[in-house]
Design a protein around this motif. Structure first.
Motif, PDB file in Angstrom:
ATOM      1  N   TYR A  48      16.207 -27.234  37.722  1.00  0.00           N
ATOM      2  CA  TYR A  48      16.305 -27.054  39.176  1.00  0.00           C
ATOM      3  C   TYR A  48      15.705 -25.716  39.601  1.00  0.00           C
ATOM      4  CZ  TYR A  48      18.132 -27.614  43.873  1.00  0.00           C
ATOM      5  OH  TYR A  48      18.232 -27.771  45.237  1.00  0.00           O
ATOM      6  N   ASP A  49      15.846 -24.706  38.750  1.00  0.00           N
ATOM      7  CA  ASP A  49      15.295 -23.390  39.067  1.00  0.00           C
ATOM      8  C   ASP A  49      13.773 -23.436  39.138  1.00  0.00           C
ATOM      9  OD1 ASP A  49      15.491 -20.654  39.643  1.00  0.00           O
ATOM     10  OD2 ASP A  49      15.198 -20.103  37.538  1.00  0.00           O
ATOM     11  N   LEU A  50      13.149 -24.327  38.359  1.00  0.00           N
ATOM     12  CA  LEU A  50      11.697 -24.477  38.441  1.00  0.00           C
ATOM     13  C   LEU A  50      11.287 -24.904  39.844  1.00  0.00           C
ATOM     14  CD1 LEU A  50       8.931 -24.541  37.037  1.00  0.00           C
ATOM     15  CD2 LEU A  50       9.401 -26.926  36.426  1.00  0.00           C
ATOM     16  N   LEU A  51      12.108 -25.743  40.474  1.00  0.00           N
ATOM     17  CA  LEU A  51      11.820 -26.184  41.842  1.00  0.00           C
ATOM     18  C   LEU A  51      12.170 -25.097  42.856  1.00  0.00           C
ATOM     19  CD1 LEU A  51      13.173 -29.854  41.783  1.00  0.00           C
ATOM     20  CD2 LEU A  51      10.806 -29.105  41.553  1.00  0.00           C
ATOM     21  N   LEU A  52      13.411 -24.640  42.808  1.00  0.00           N
ATOM     22  CA  LEU A  52      13.907 -23.710  43.825  1.00  0.00           C
ATOM     23  C   LEU A  52      13.357 -22.301  43.642  1.00  0.00           C
ATOM     24  CD1 LEU A  52      15.834 -23.124  46.203  1.00  0.00           C
ATOM     25  CD2 LEU A  52      17.626 -22.689  44.514  1.00  0.00           C
ATOM     26  N   GLY A  53      13.417 -21.796  42.429  1.00  0.00           N
ATOM     27  CA  GLY A  53      13.079 -20.394  42.191  1.00  0.00           C
ATOM     28  C   GLY A  53      11.603 -20.113  42.067  1.00  0.00           C
ATOM     29  N   TYR A  54      10.847 -21.057  41.516  1.00  0.00           N
ATOM     30  CA  TYR A  54       9.435 -20.788  41.254  1.00  0.00           C
ATOM     31  C   TYR A  54       8.479 -21.528  42.175  1.00  0.00           C
ATOM     32  CZ  TYR A  54      10.884 -18.352  37.047  1.00  0.00           C
ATOM     33  OH  TYR A  54      11.447 -17.448  36.182  1.00  0.00           O
ATOM     34  N   THR A  55       8.965 -22.584  42.834  1.00  0.00           N
ATOM     35  CA  THR A  55       8.091 -23.335  43.738  1.00  0.00           C
ATOM     36  C   THR A  55       8.581 -23.301  45.174  1.00  0.00           C
ATOM     37  OG1 THR A  55       7.814 -24.832  41.844  1.00  0.00           O
ATOM     38  CG2 THR A  55       6.779 -25.501  43.887  1.00  0.00           C
ATOM     39  N   GLY A  56       9.824 -22.866  45.388  1.00  0.00           N
ATOM     40  CA  GLY A  56      10.373 -22.789  46.738  1.00  0.00           C
ATOM     41  C   GLY A  56      10.779 -24.130  47.307  1.00  0.00           C
ATOM     42  N   ILE A  57      11.084 -25.100  46.437  1.00  0.00           N
ATOM     43  CA  ILE A  57      11.463 -26.444  46.873  1.00  0.00           C
ATOM     44  C   ILE A  57      12.981 -26.591  46.789  1.00  0.00           C
ATOM     45  CG2 ILE A  57      11.293 -28.902  46.374  1.00  0.00           C
ATOM     46  CD1 ILE A  57       8.548 -28.354  45.138  1.00  0.00           C
ATOM     47  N   VAL A  58      13.608 -26.948  47.892  1.00  0.00           N
ATOM     48  CA  VAL A  58      15.049 -27.222  47.908  1.00  0.00           C
ATOM     49  C   VAL A  58      15.234 -28.734  47.894  1.00  0.00           C
ATOM     50  CG1 VAL A  58      17.222 -26.927  49.143  1.00  0.00           C
ATOM     51  CG2 VAL A  58      15.495 -25.116  49.206  1.00  0.00           C
ATOM     52  N   SER A  59      15.674 -29.253  46.769  1.00  0.00           N
ATOM     53  CA  SER A  59      15.854 -30.696  46.609  1.00  0.00           C
ATOM     54  C   SER A  59      17.336 -31.035  46.548  1.00  0.00           C
ATOM     55  CB  SER A  59      15.163 -31.171  45.329  1.00  0.00           C
ATOM     56  OG  SER A  59      15.492 -32.518  45.066  1.00  0.00           O
ATOM     57  N   PHE A  60      17.726 -32.071  47.282  1.00  0.00           N
ATOM     58  CA  PHE A  60      19.093 -32.576  47.216  1.00  0.00           C
ATOM     59  C   PHE A  60      19.162 -33.886  46.430  1.00  0.00           C
ATOM     60  CE2 PHE A  60      20.321 -30.336  51.427  1.00  0.00           C
ATOM     61  CZ  PHE A  60      20.590 -29.172  50.719  1.00  0.00           C
ATOM     62  N   GLY A  61      18.065 -34.205  45.733  1.00  0.00           N
ATOM     63  CA  GLY A  61      18.037 -35.465  44.995  1.00  0.00           C
ATOM     64  C   GLY A  61      17.867 -35.301  43.504  1.00  0.00           C
ATOM     65  N   HIS A  62      18.134 -34.116  42.988  1.00  0.00           N
ATOM     66  CA  HIS A  62      17.891 -33.853  41.565  1.00  0.00           C
ATOM     67  C   HIS A  62      18.797 -34.690  40.664  1.00  0.00           C
ATOM     68  CE1 HIS A  62      15.442 -31.467  38.956  1.00  0.00           C
ATOM     69  NE2 HIS A  62      16.459 -30.966  38.301  1.00  0.00           N
ATOM     70  N   ALA A  63      19.934 -35.112  41.189  1.00  0.00           N
ATOM     71  CA  ALA A  63      20.877 -35.880  40.371  1.00  0.00           C
ATOM     72  C   ALA A  63      20.306 -37.222  39.942  1.00  0.00           C
ATOM     73  CB  ALA A  63      22.187 -36.091  41.144  1.00  0.00           C
TER      74      ALA A  63
END
Length: 335
Positions: A48-63
Protein backbone atom coordinates in the motif's frame (compact mmCIF):
# COMPACT_ATOMS: atom_id res chain seq x y z
CA UNK A 1 25.29 9.79 2.35
CA UNK A 2 27.13 6.52 1.73
CA UNK A 3 27.82 6.21 5.46
CA UNK A 4 24.10 6.63 6.23
CA UNK A 5 23.15 4.02 3.64
CA UNK A 6 25.75 1.63 5.00
CA UNK A 7 24.44 2.19 8.54
CA UNK A 8 20.87 1.57 7.41
CA UNK A 9 21.86 -1.69 5.72
CA UNK A 10 23.68 -2.80 8.85
CA UNK A 11 20.64 -2.06 11.00
CA UNK A 12 18.35 -3.93 8.58
CA UNK A 13 20.71 -6.91 8.59
CA UNK A 14 20.91 -7.02 12.39
CA UNK A 15 17.10 -6.86 12.73
CA UNK A 16 16.63 -9.58 10.09
CA UNK A 17 19.15 -11.85 11.85
CA UNK A 18 17.49 -11.22 15.22
CA UNK A 19 14.08 -12.16 13.81
CA UNK A 20 15.60 -15.22 12.16
CA UNK A 21 17.19 -16.40 15.41
CA UNK A 22 14.23 -15.52 17.66
CA UNK A 23 12.13 -18.71 17.27
CA UNK A 24 15.20 -20.85 18.00
CA UNK A 25 15.88 -19.13 21.35
CA UNK A 26 12.25 -18.65 22.41
CA UNK A 27 9.67 -21.41 22.78
CA UNK A 28 6.74 -18.96 22.95
CA UNK A 29 4.11 -20.19 20.49
CA UNK A 30 2.12 -16.99 21.03
CA UNK A 31 4.98 -14.74 19.97
CA UNK A 32 5.77 -16.93 16.98
CA UNK A 33 2.19 -16.66 15.72
CA UNK A 34 1.98 -12.95 16.50
CA UNK A 35 5.21 -12.13 14.68
CA UNK A 36 4.04 -14.19 11.72
CA UNK A 37 0.89 -12.08 11.52
CA UNK A 38 3.00 -8.93 11.71
CA UNK A 39 5.16 -10.14 8.80
CA UNK A 40 2.08 -10.85 6.69
CA UNK A 41 0.42 -7.50 7.31
CA UNK A 42 3.76 -5.73 6.87
CA UNK A 43 3.85 -7.09 3.30
CA UNK A 44 0.33 -5.75 2.75
CA UNK A 45 1.24 -2.36 4.23
CA UNK A 46 4.40 -2.07 2.12
CA UNK A 47 2.38 -2.79 -1.02
CA UNK A 48 0.00 0.00 0.00
CA UNK A 49 2.91 2.34 0.71
CA UNK A 50 4.04 1.91 -2.91
CA UNK A 51 0.72 3.47 -3.93
CA UNK A 52 0.28 6.08 -1.21
CA UNK A 53 3.84 7.00 -0.32
CA UNK A 54 5.64 6.76 -3.64
CA UNK A 55 2.93 7.39 -6.23
CA UNK A 56 0.49 9.58 -4.30
CA UNK A 57 -2.47 7.26 -4.93
CA UNK A 58 -5.08 6.87 -2.19
CA UNK A 59 -6.91 3.60 -2.84
CA UNK A 60 -9.85 2.29 -0.83
CA UNK A 61 -9.95 -0.96 -2.78
CA UNK A 62 -6.66 -2.60 -1.82
CA UNK A 63 -8.47 -5.34 0.10
CA UNK A 64 -9.74 -6.92 -3.13
CA UNK A 65 -6.19 -7.94 -4.07
CA UNK A 66 -5.61 -9.29 -0.56
CA UNK A 67 -8.85 -11.25 -0.93
CA UNK A 68 -7.89 -12.53 -4.40
CA UNK A 69 -4.74 -14.05 -2.94
CA UNK A 70 -6.56 -15.52 0.06
CA UNK A 71 -9.32 -17.10 -2.03
CA UNK A 72 -6.89 -18.36 -4.69
CA UNK A 73 -4.87 -20.24 -2.09
CA UNK A 74 -7.88 -21.46 -0.14
CA UNK A 75 -9.76 -22.75 -3.19
CA UNK A 76 -6.74 -24.42 -4.82
CA UNK A 77 -5.66 -26.21 -1.62
CA UNK A 78 -9.23 -27.23 -0.82
CA UNK A 79 -9.90 -28.51 -4.35
CA UNK A 80 -6.63 -30.18 -5.35
CA UNK A 81 -5.08 -31.08 -2.01
CA UNK A 82 -2.75 -29.59 0.61
CA UNK A 83 0.59 -30.12 -1.08
CA UNK A 84 3.50 -27.72 -1.34
CA UNK A 85 3.26 -27.80 -5.14
CA UNK A 86 -0.36 -26.67 -5.14
CA UNK A 87 0.46 -24.02 -2.53
CA UNK A 88 3.09 -22.51 -4.84
CA UNK A 89 0.66 -22.85 -7.74
CA UNK A 90 -2.06 -21.06 -5.75
CA UNK A 91 0.28 -18.14 -5.08
CA UNK A 92 1.11 -17.96 -8.79
CA UNK A 93 -2.61 -17.99 -9.65
CA UNK A 94 -3.17 -15.21 -7.11
CA UNK A 95 -0.33 -13.21 -8.69
CA UNK A 96 -1.81 -13.56 -12.17
CA UNK A 97 -5.36 -12.73 -11.12
CA UNK A 98 -4.24 -9.76 -9.02
CA UNK A 99 -2.04 -8.47 -11.85
CA UNK A 100 -4.84 -8.74 -14.41
CA UNK A 101 -7.45 -7.16 -12.13
CA UNK A 102 -5.13 -4.36 -10.98
CA UNK A 103 -4.15 -3.66 -14.59
CA UNK A 104 -7.74 -3.23 -15.77
CA UNK A 105 -8.78 -1.40 -12.59
CA UNK A 106 -5.80 0.92 -13.07
CA UNK A 107 -6.66 1.59 -16.71
CA UNK A 108 -10.27 2.36 -15.75
CA UNK A 109 -9.69 4.44 -12.63
CA UNK A 110 -6.24 6.04 -12.61
CA UNK A 111 -7.30 8.76 -15.05
CA UNK A 112 -9.43 10.12 -12.22
CA UNK A 113 -8.00 12.44 -9.62
CA UNK A 114 -8.16 12.75 -5.85
CA UNK A 115 -11.31 11.49 -4.11
CA UNK A 116 -12.96 10.47 -7.39
CA UNK A 117 -10.37 7.73 -7.81
CA UNK A 118 -10.65 6.68 -4.14
CA UNK A 119 -14.43 6.39 -4.33
CA UNK A 120 -14.32 4.35 -7.55
CA UNK A 121 -11.79 1.91 -6.09
CA UNK A 122 -14.07 1.55 -3.06
CA UNK A 123 -16.99 0.77 -5.37
CA UNK A 124 -15.01 -1.82 -7.34
CA UNK A 125 -13.83 -3.45 -4.14
CA UNK A 126 -17.47 -3.58 -3.03
CA UNK A 127 -18.37 -5.40 -6.25
CA UNK A 128 -15.75 -8.06 -5.56
CA UNK A 129 -17.03 -8.40 -2.00
CA UNK A 130 -20.61 -8.89 -3.20
CA UNK A 131 -19.40 -11.44 -5.79
CA UNK A 132 -17.62 -13.38 -3.03
CA UNK A 133 -20.78 -13.30 -0.90
CA UNK A 134 -23.08 -14.48 -3.71
CA UNK A 135 -20.85 -17.04 -5.44
CA UNK A 136 -21.50 -19.58 -2.69
CA UNK A 137 -20.70 -22.61 -4.84
CA UNK A 138 -17.09 -21.43 -4.94
CA UNK A 139 -16.57 -19.23 -1.86
CA UNK A 140 -19.32 -20.50 0.52
CA UNK A 141 -20.36 -16.88 1.03
CA UNK A 142 -20.04 -15.22 4.41
CA UNK A 143 -19.68 -18.60 6.13
CA UNK A 144 -16.39 -19.24 4.39
CA UNK A 145 -14.63 -22.58 4.44
CA UNK A 146 -11.73 -24.32 6.13
CA UNK A 147 -9.00 -26.15 4.27
CA UNK A 148 -5.88 -28.11 5.07
CA UNK A 149 -2.49 -26.48 4.66
CA UNK A 150 0.59 -28.38 3.40
CA UNK A 151 1.86 -30.72 6.07
CA UNK A 152 5.18 -28.91 6.28
CA UNK A 153 3.35 -25.85 7.64
CA UNK A 154 1.98 -27.81 10.59
CA UNK A 155 5.22 -26.73 12.23
CA UNK A 156 4.67 -23.05 13.00
CA UNK A 157 8.41 -22.46 12.86
CA UNK A 158 8.51 -23.34 9.15
CA UNK A 159 5.65 -20.98 8.35
CA UNK A 160 7.28 -18.28 10.49
CA UNK A 161 10.49 -18.57 8.46
CA UNK A 162 8.54 -18.58 5.18
CA UNK A 163 6.66 -15.40 6.15
CA UNK A 164 9.87 -13.72 7.27
CA UNK A 165 11.59 -14.74 4.04
CA UNK A 166 8.72 -13.31 1.97
CA UNK A 167 8.84 -10.07 3.96
CA UNK A 168 12.57 -9.67 3.39
CA UNK A 169 12.28 -10.52 -0.31
CA UNK A 170 9.41 -8.06 -0.85
CA UNK A 171 11.25 -5.33 1.07
CA UNK A 172 14.43 -5.77 -0.99
CA UNK A 173 12.47 -5.83 -4.26
CA UNK A 174 10.42 -2.72 -3.42
CA UNK A 175 13.50 -0.91 -2.12
CA UNK A 176 15.27 -1.48 -5.42
CA UNK A 177 12.08 -0.70 -7.35
CA UNK A 178 11.58 2.73 -5.76
CA UNK A 179 15.30 3.49 -6.12
CA UNK A 180 15.25 2.69 -9.84
CA UNK A 181 14.58 5.26 -12.61
CA UNK A 182 10.97 4.06 -12.67
CA UNK A 183 10.68 4.68 -8.95
CA UNK A 184 12.03 8.20 -9.43
CA UNK A 185 9.35 8.85 -12.03
CA UNK A 186 6.68 7.60 -9.61
CA UNK A 187 7.95 10.01 -6.96
CA UNK A 188 7.88 12.78 -9.56
CA UNK A 189 4.27 11.87 -10.33
CA UNK A 190 3.48 12.11 -6.63
CA UNK A 191 5.05 15.53 -6.38
CA UNK A 192 3.62 17.06 -9.56
CA UNK A 193 1.94 14.85 -12.14
CA UNK A 194 1.31 17.66 -14.64
CA UNK A 195 4.94 18.70 -14.67
CA UNK A 196 6.04 15.07 -15.05
CA UNK A 197 3.69 14.66 -18.01
CA UNK A 198 5.05 17.85 -19.57
CA UNK A 199 8.51 16.25 -19.56
CA UNK A 200 7.21 13.55 -21.86
CA UNK A 201 6.45 10.77 -19.39
CA UNK A 202 3.18 8.87 -19.84
CA UNK A 203 2.19 9.12 -16.20
CA UNK A 204 -0.79 6.77 -16.54
CA UNK A 205 1.51 3.94 -17.62
CA UNK A 206 3.75 4.40 -14.59
CA UNK A 207 0.80 4.56 -12.21
CA UNK A 208 -0.66 1.38 -13.69
CA UNK A 209 2.68 -0.41 -13.23
CA UNK A 210 2.77 0.70 -9.59
CA UNK A 211 -0.82 -0.50 -9.17
CA UNK A 212 0.02 -3.92 -10.63
CA UNK A 213 3.11 -4.37 -8.44
CA UNK A 214 1.17 -3.32 -5.34
CA UNK A 215 -1.72 -5.64 -6.21
CA UNK A 216 0.56 -8.63 -6.74
CA UNK A 217 2.25 -8.23 -3.36
CA UNK A 218 -1.09 -7.66 -1.64
CA UNK A 219 -2.24 -11.00 -3.07
CA UNK A 220 0.90 -12.65 -1.62
CA UNK A 221 -0.03 -11.29 1.80
CA UNK A 222 -3.56 -12.66 1.33
CA UNK A 223 -2.26 -16.12 0.43
CA UNK A 224 -0.05 -16.24 3.51
CA UNK A 225 -2.88 -14.96 5.70
CA UNK A 226 -5.27 -17.66 4.49
CA UNK A 227 -2.73 -20.40 5.19
CA UNK A 228 -1.99 -18.99 8.64
CA UNK A 229 -5.69 -19.36 9.57
CA UNK A 230 -6.52 -22.42 7.44
CA UNK A 231 -9.77 -20.57 6.81
CA UNK A 232 -11.05 -17.93 4.42
CA UNK A 233 -14.30 -15.98 4.19
CA UNK A 234 -15.48 -12.63 2.86
CA UNK A 235 -13.81 -10.72 5.73
CA UNK A 236 -10.59 -10.76 3.67
CA UNK A 237 -12.22 -8.34 1.21
CA UNK A 238 -13.81 -5.92 3.64
CA UNK A 239 -12.93 -2.27 4.05
CA UNK A 240 -11.30 -3.11 7.40
CA UNK A 241 -8.35 -4.71 5.60
CA UNK A 242 -7.74 -1.60 3.49
CA UNK A 243 -8.06 0.67 6.52
CA UNK A 244 -5.57 -1.46 8.43
CA UNK A 245 -3.07 -1.15 5.57
CA UNK A 246 -3.68 2.61 5.39
CA UNK A 247 -3.25 3.13 9.13
CA UNK A 248 -0.16 0.92 9.29
CA UNK A 249 1.39 3.04 6.56
CA UNK A 250 0.44 6.37 8.13
CA UNK A 251 1.48 5.44 11.67
CA UNK A 252 4.77 3.90 10.55
CA UNK A 253 5.68 6.60 8.04
CA UNK A 254 4.46 7.21 4.49
CA UNK A 255 6.97 6.72 1.69
CA UNK A 256 9.58 4.85 3.72
CA UNK A 257 8.84 1.09 3.32
CA UNK A 258 10.34 0.59 6.78
CA UNK A 259 7.50 2.61 8.29
CA UNK A 260 4.74 0.22 7.21
CA UNK A 261 6.64 -2.66 8.84
CA UNK A 262 6.83 -0.73 12.11
CA UNK A 263 3.20 0.32 11.73
CA UNK A 264 2.14 -3.30 11.26
CA UNK A 265 4.00 -4.22 14.43
CA UNK A 266 2.44 -1.40 16.46
CA UNK A 267 -1.11 -2.12 15.31
CA UNK A 268 -0.94 -5.91 15.64
CA UNK A 269 0.65 -5.67 19.09
CA UNK A 270 -1.90 -3.08 20.21
CA UNK A 271 -4.78 -5.23 19.00
CA UNK A 272 -3.35 -8.29 20.72
CA UNK A 273 -2.75 -6.69 24.11
CA UNK A 274 -5.88 -4.53 24.21
CA UNK A 275 -8.12 -7.49 23.35
CA UNK A 276 -6.24 -9.56 25.95
CA UNK A 277 -6.85 -6.95 28.64
CA UNK A 278 -10.58 -7.11 27.88
CA UNK A 279 -10.68 -10.65 29.26
CA UNK A 280 -9.40 -9.51 32.65
CA UNK A 281 -10.65 -5.94 33.01
CA UNK A 282 -14.21 -4.94 32.03
CA UNK A 283 -13.11 -1.40 31.27
CA UNK A 284 -11.21 -2.75 28.24
CA UNK A 285 -14.21 -4.56 26.77
CA UNK A 286 -14.65 -1.62 24.42
CA UNK A 287 -10.99 -1.80 23.50
CA UNK A 288 -11.68 -0.66 19.94
CA UNK A 289 -12.42 2.82 21.36
CA UNK A 290 -9.02 2.87 23.05
CA UNK A 291 -7.54 1.67 19.79
CA UNK A 292 -9.07 4.68 18.05
CA UNK A 293 -7.60 6.98 20.70
CA UNK A 294 -4.21 5.37 20.06
CA UNK A 295 -4.52 6.28 16.37
CA UNK A 296 -5.41 9.88 17.22
CA UNK A 297 -2.50 10.24 19.65
CA UNK A 298 -0.10 8.74 17.11
CA UNK A 299 -1.21 11.17 14.40
CA UNK A 300 -0.98 14.17 16.78
CA UNK A 301 2.48 13.40 18.13
CA UNK A 302 3.87 11.68 15.00
CA UNK A 303 2.19 13.48 12.08
CA UNK A 304 4.72 12.00 9.67
CA UNK A 305 4.77 8.59 11.29
CA UNK A 306 7.28 6.86 13.52
CA UNK A 307 10.03 6.92 10.91
CA UNK A 308 9.31 10.55 10.06
CA UNK A 309 9.52 11.45 13.75
CA UNK A 310 12.86 9.68 14.10
CA UNK A 311 14.15 11.45 10.99
CA UNK A 312 13.08 14.81 12.41
CA UNK A 313 14.90 14.17 15.68
CA UNK A 314 18.00 13.05 13.77
CA UNK A 315 17.81 16.17 11.58
CA UNK A 316 17.61 18.48 14.59
CA UNK A 317 20.57 16.77 16.23
CA UNK A 318 22.76 16.83 13.13
CA UNK A 319 21.48 19.97 11.39
CA UNK A 320 20.81 18.04 8.20
CA UNK A 321 17.73 18.35 6.05
CA UNK A 322 15.24 15.49 5.89
CA UNK A 323 12.88 14.82 3.01
CA UNK A 324 9.25 14.18 3.77
CA UNK A 325 7.00 12.03 1.61
CA UNK A 326 3.47 12.99 0.78
CA UNK A 327 1.62 16.27 0.50
CA UNK A 328 2.93 17.81 3.72
CA UNK A 329 6.55 18.40 2.69
CA UNK A 330 8.86 20.30 5.00
CA UNK A 331 12.58 20.48 5.41
CA UNK A 332 13.54 20.18 9.02
CA UNK A 333 16.82 21.84 9.92
CA UNK A 334 18.67 22.60 13.06
CA UNK A 335 17.82 26.08 14.27
Amino acid sequence: MSKVLSLNKSIYLIIALALLIFPFVSDSRTWTILLTQIFIFAILAMSYDLLLGYTGIVSFGHAMFFGIGAYSTGIVLDTFGPTLLFFVLSIAIGFILAAVVSFFVGILTLRLKSHYFAMLTLALSGLFLVAAEKWRSLTFGNDGFTFRAPEIFQDRLVFYLLSLGCLIAVFIFLKRFVSSPMGHVLISVRENENRTASLGFKTLHYKVIASVVAGVFASLAGSLYAVSLRFVNTSVMTMDITLDALLMTIIGGVGTLVGPILGAGVIELAQHYLSGLARDYPIFERWIILFGILYIVAVIFFPRGIVGGIQSIYARLTGKKVKVAGPMKKSVVKS
